[in-house]
Scaffold this motif. Sequence first.
Motif, PDB file in Angstrom:
ATOM      1  N   ARG A  45       0.820  -1.204   0.000  1.00 35.29           N
ATOM      2  CA  ARG A  45       0.000   0.000   0.000  1.00 35.29           C
ATOM      3  C   ARG A  45       0.864   1.268   0.000  1.00 35.29           C
ATOM      4  N   VAL A  46       1.957   1.243   0.752  1.00 36.73           N
ATOM      5  CA  VAL A  46       2.869   2.386   0.805  1.00 36.73           C
ATOM      6  C   VAL A  46       3.476   2.614  -0.577  1.00 36.73           C
ATOM      7  N   LEU A  47       3.934   1.554  -1.216  1.00 39.33           N
ATOM      8  CA  LEU A  47       4.529   1.678  -2.549  1.00 39.33           C
ATOM      9  C   LEU A  47       3.507   2.145  -3.580  1.00 39.33           C
ATOM     10  N   GLN A  48       2.282   1.659  -3.486  1.00 42.35           N
ATOM     11  CA  GLN A  48       1.229   2.089  -4.401  1.00 42.35           C
ATOM     12  C   GLN A  48       0.964   3.581  -4.256  1.00 42.35           C
ATOM     13  N   ARG A  49       0.923   4.056  -3.027  1.00 41.13           N
ATOM     14  CA  ARG A  49       0.701   5.484  -2.778  1.00 41.13           C
ATOM     15  C   ARG A  49       1.854   6.321  -3.326  1.00 41.13           C
ATOM     16  N   LYS A  50       3.083   5.823  -3.192  1.00 38.45           N
ATOM     17  CA  LYS A  50       4.241   6.542  -3.742  1.00 38.45           C
ATOM     18  C   LYS A  50       4.152   6.622  -5.265  1.00 38.45           C
ATOM     19  N   ARG A  51       3.736   5.528  -5.901  1.00 40.48           N
ATOM     20  CA  ARG A  51       3.585   5.535  -7.361  1.00 40.48           C
ATOM     21  C   ARG A  51       2.524   6.537  -7.797  1.00 40.48           C
ATOM     22  N   GLU A  52       1.391   6.555  -7.083  1.00 45.24           N
ATOM     23  CA  GLU A  52       0.319   7.496  -7.406  1.00 45.24           C
ATOM     24  C   GLU A  52       0.799   8.933  -7.247  1.00 45.24           C
ATOM     25  N   ARG A  53       1.486   9.202  -6.161  1.00 43.27           N
ATOM     26  CA  ARG A  53       1.998  10.547  -5.899  1.00 43.27           C
ATOM     27  C   ARG A  53       2.986  10.963  -6.975  1.00 43.27           C
ATOM     28  N   TYR A  54       3.840  10.043  -7.408  1.00 41.67           N
ATOM     29  CA  TYR A  54       4.799  10.336  -8.463  1.00 41.67           C
ATOM     30  C   TYR A  54       4.071  10.725  -9.751  1.00 41.67           C
ATOM     31  N   ARG A  55       3.038   9.952 -10.119  1.00 43.78           N
ATOM     32  CA  ARG A  55       2.278  10.256 -11.332  1.00 43.78           C
ATOM     33  C   ARG A  55       1.565  11.606 -11.220  1.00 43.78           C
ATOM     34  N   GLU A  56       0.986  11.877 -10.052  1.00 43.37           N
ATOM     35  CA  GLU A  56       0.296  13.161  -9.852  1.00 43.37           C
ATOM     36  C   GLU A  56       1.259  14.329 -10.015  1.00 43.37           C
ATOM     37  N   ARG A  57       2.432  14.216  -9.409  1.00 41.58           N
ATOM     38  CA  ARG A  57       3.410  15.304  -9.484  1.00 41.58           C
ATOM     39  C   ARG A  57       3.971  15.435 -10.898  1.00 41.58           C
ATOM     40  N   ALA A  58       4.198  14.330 -11.590  1.00 40.77           N
ATOM     41  CA  ALA A  58       4.692  14.389 -12.968  1.00 40.77           C
ATOM     42  C   ALA A  58       3.687  15.098 -13.857  1.00 40.77           C
ATOM     43  N   ALA A  59       2.402  14.788 -13.666  1.00 35.68           N
ATOM     44  CA  ALA A  59       1.363  15.455 -14.448  1.00 35.68           C
ATOM     45  C   ALA A  59       1.311  16.947 -14.123  1.00 35.68           C
ATOM     46  N   MET A  60       1.427  17.280 -12.854  1.00 35.06           N
ATOM     47  CA  MET A  60       1.386  18.685 -12.451  1.00 35.06           C
ATOM     48  C   MET A  60       2.561  19.455 -13.061  1.00 35.06           C
ATOM     49  N   PHE A  61       3.766  18.915 -12.982  1.00 35.37           N
ATOM     50  CA  PHE A  61       4.929  19.617 -13.501  1.00 35.37           C
ATOM     51  C   PHE A  61       4.948  19.661 -15.024  1.00 35.37           C
ATOM     52  N   SER A  62       4.327  18.689 -15.670  1.00 34.73           N
ATOM     53  CA  SER A  62       4.312  18.699 -17.136  1.00 34.73           C
ATOM     54  C   SER A  62       3.476  19.855 -17.677  1.00 34.73           C
ATOM     55  N   THR A  63       2.568  20.390 -16.869  1.00 32.56           N
ATOM     56  CA  THR A  63       1.755  21.515 -17.304  1.00 32.56           C
ATOM     57  C   THR A  63       2.433  22.857 -17.066  1.00 32.56           C
ATOM     58  N   MET A  64       3.554  22.855 -16.367  1.00 29.03           N
ATOM     59  CA  MET A  64       4.280  24.093 -16.099  1.00 29.03           C
ATOM     60  C   MET A  64       5.372  24.282 -17.136  1.00 29.03           C
ATOM     61  N   PRO A  65       5.298  25.381 -17.905  1.00 27.08           N
ATOM     62  CA  PRO A  65       6.241  25.559 -19.020  1.00 27.08           C
ATOM     63  C   PRO A  65       7.705  25.703 -18.596  1.00 27.08           C
ATOM     64  N   HIS A  66       7.994  26.189 -17.422  1.00 25.53           N
ATOM     65  CA  HIS A  66       9.387  26.398 -17.038  1.00 25.53           C
ATOM     66  C   HIS A  66      10.053  25.170 -16.452  1.00 25.53           C
ATOM     67  N   TYR A  67       9.347  24.051 -16.373  1.00 19.77           N
ATOM     68  CA  TYR A  67       9.933  22.781 -15.948  1.00 19.77           C
ATOM     69  C   TYR A  67      10.039  21.868 -17.158  1.00 19.77           C
ATOM     70  N   THR A  68      11.187  21.249 -17.303  1.00 17.96           N
ATOM     71  CA  THR A  68      11.348  20.298 -18.402  1.00 17.96           C
ATOM     72  C   THR A  68      11.809  18.968 -17.851  1.00 17.96           C
TER      73      THR A  68
END
Length: 80
Positions: A55-78
């Motif tokens: 469950r801990v690892l699953q939550r980490k994977r979800e959090r990683y995907r959420e943050r990757a999606a969030m940063f992909s929408t910000m133009p100054h992050y590549t």
Amino acid sequence: MDLNLTKTCRQCRRELPRDVSHFYIAPDNKDGLRTKCRQCVRDEEKARYDADSERVLQRKRERYRERAAMFSTMPHYTAA
């Protein structure tokens, strides 16, 4: 001024020096340190992880995907 230079861990009952190398910081406590020593806190966290690691690892994977999606929408992050 508190001249007591040692503190007893509430869990293992060891008497240790009253400093941040033996106890984590807890600003809400009177002396500014947690009531359990670092080793007891680590052991407790490891036991919690071992009991429910998937469950801990699953939550980490979800959090990683959420943050990757969030940063992909910000133009100054590549992507690195």
